[in-house]
Design a protein around this motif. Sequence first.
Motif, PDB file in Angstrom:
ATOM      1  N   ALA A 168      30.162  40.500  37.945  1.00  0.00           N
ATOM      2  CA  ALA A 168      30.928  39.371  38.474  1.00  0.00           C
ATOM      3  C   ALA A 168      32.415  39.702  38.550  1.00  0.00           C
ATOM      4  O   ALA A 168      32.937  40.497  37.771  1.00  0.00           O
ATOM      5  N   GLY A 169      33.079  39.070  39.515  1.00  0.00           N
ATOM      6  CA  GLY A 169      34.513  39.253  39.693  1.00  0.00           C
ATOM      7  C   GLY A 169      35.128  37.965  40.185  1.00  0.00           C
ATOM      8  O   GLY A 169      34.692  36.872  39.806  1.00  0.00           O
ATOM      9  N   ALA A 170      36.121  38.083  41.044  1.00  0.00           N
ATOM     10  CA  ALA A 170      36.831  36.911  41.546  1.00  0.00           C
ATOM     11  C   ALA A 170      37.056  37.042  43.041  1.00  0.00           C
ATOM     12  O   ALA A 170      37.164  38.145  43.577  1.00  0.00           O
ATOM     13  N   ALA A 171      37.112  35.899  43.717  1.00  0.00           N
ATOM     14  CA  ALA A 171      37.506  35.827  45.120  1.00  0.00           C
ATOM     15  C   ALA A 171      38.833  35.084  45.185  1.00  0.00           C
ATOM     16  O   ALA A 171      39.018  34.061  44.518  1.00  0.00           O
ATOM     17  N   ILE A 172      39.770  35.607  45.976  1.00  0.00           N
ATOM     18  CA  ILE A 172      41.074  34.985  46.157  1.00  0.00           C
ATOM     19  C   ILE A 172      41.042  34.136  47.423  1.00  0.00           C
ATOM     20  O   ILE A 172      40.620  34.600  48.483  1.00  0.00           O
TER      21      ILE A 172
END
Length: 409
Positions: free
Chosen positions: A333-337
């Motif tokens: 998992a990570g992040a979306a900007i």
Amino acid sequence: MTLTRRRFLTQSAILGCSAAASPLMTPVSFAAAPKGAGFKDHRLVVIILRGAMDGLGVVQPYGDPSFAGLRKTTGFDADSSLDLDGFYALHSGLSALYPLWQAGELGVAHAVSTPYRDKRSHFDGQDLLEAGTVGLQNLRDGWLNRLLQNMPNVTGETAYAIGRSEMLLLNGPAEFSSWSPEASLALSDASLQLVKLVAQEDPLFAKAVDQAIRLSGAAELAANSGDIEDMFDAMEASGRQAMARDAHISVAEFAAQKLREEARIAAFSIGGWDTHANQSRSIKGPLSQLSDTILTLRDTLGADWDKTAVIAMTEFGRTAAENGTGGTDHGTAGAAILAGGALNGGKVIADWPGLASSDLYAGRDLMPVRDVRAIAGWIMHDLIGLDRGLIEGSVFPGLDMGRSPKLIL
């Protein structure tokens, strides 16, 4: 052998031009539709962050008691990180975007991922991200192309793919246009004569040449000349000018210019996110490019920024803990900007899973709590009014979008 426009475009080496640099052949992705026809005058920009951006390092959950122990050099810095809400902080490399956060024009979807798991290959991860499917079998088209297939009054100007790398998320039967800021045609005198001959005898080819000139940004330079050699000289000058500048700025400017005209969707990528070592230094360049890109889009779009949503997505996140070289390895998992004047921003969207050892995916990665495709799906639903059933059944087959995060004003 007859020299047709198709043969010219597909065998451009015969004419001495570089296929990799030609604005006729280099992919850049945009999507456009007539005002009020489905897109309702709104704009969508999709940025692929190639290399797996470290979401934990970019949007730092410093309020999680386990975070500090996992991140010695790539975590929260009290002197430079920008507090967002008392739990999350923004990496200082995106400090220029902080005013957007304060204005509600910047947001984050955290602990998100595609359905891709465990193998952690950049190539497969990016293919799955751009295909928008659950698996890698039978990849026929990209999710932005499937969006276009479900929109009314779409033309070749409705979709643009920008940059040198192929944008698989726009591949498919729906038409789209392509452009690269490094576009340049180096034609010999004999080649120019051939081009002039073909253009005179084939109106469709002449139209393609005219489109290439417009995409290269040389239309104004060539406007007063009916001579194709002068037109190509103008294209050469425009290409050199673009190469003299930072390519990511040229991409963002071109995208915004097209979005101010007929285009309604633009897609391009920013690389350099594979930070296996010395991440505190190596991530600065990509963060600067992302910041520049978003601000250039805003400034060039002008009043149309208020009708625009931007989503920057990556193929997967990185490990919760640093490795021995001050970097992070491939994770889950990570992040979306998220950005844009149409965004209901100023918030981090996440059902935070925690960073204790028992909370981690496979004991090493941030646990995915939401499919990143659902974030893109809700933006399409709320921004352009695409039916949820079409999103879950066609654009992202098999997706359950879940509850609405209310991303758009």
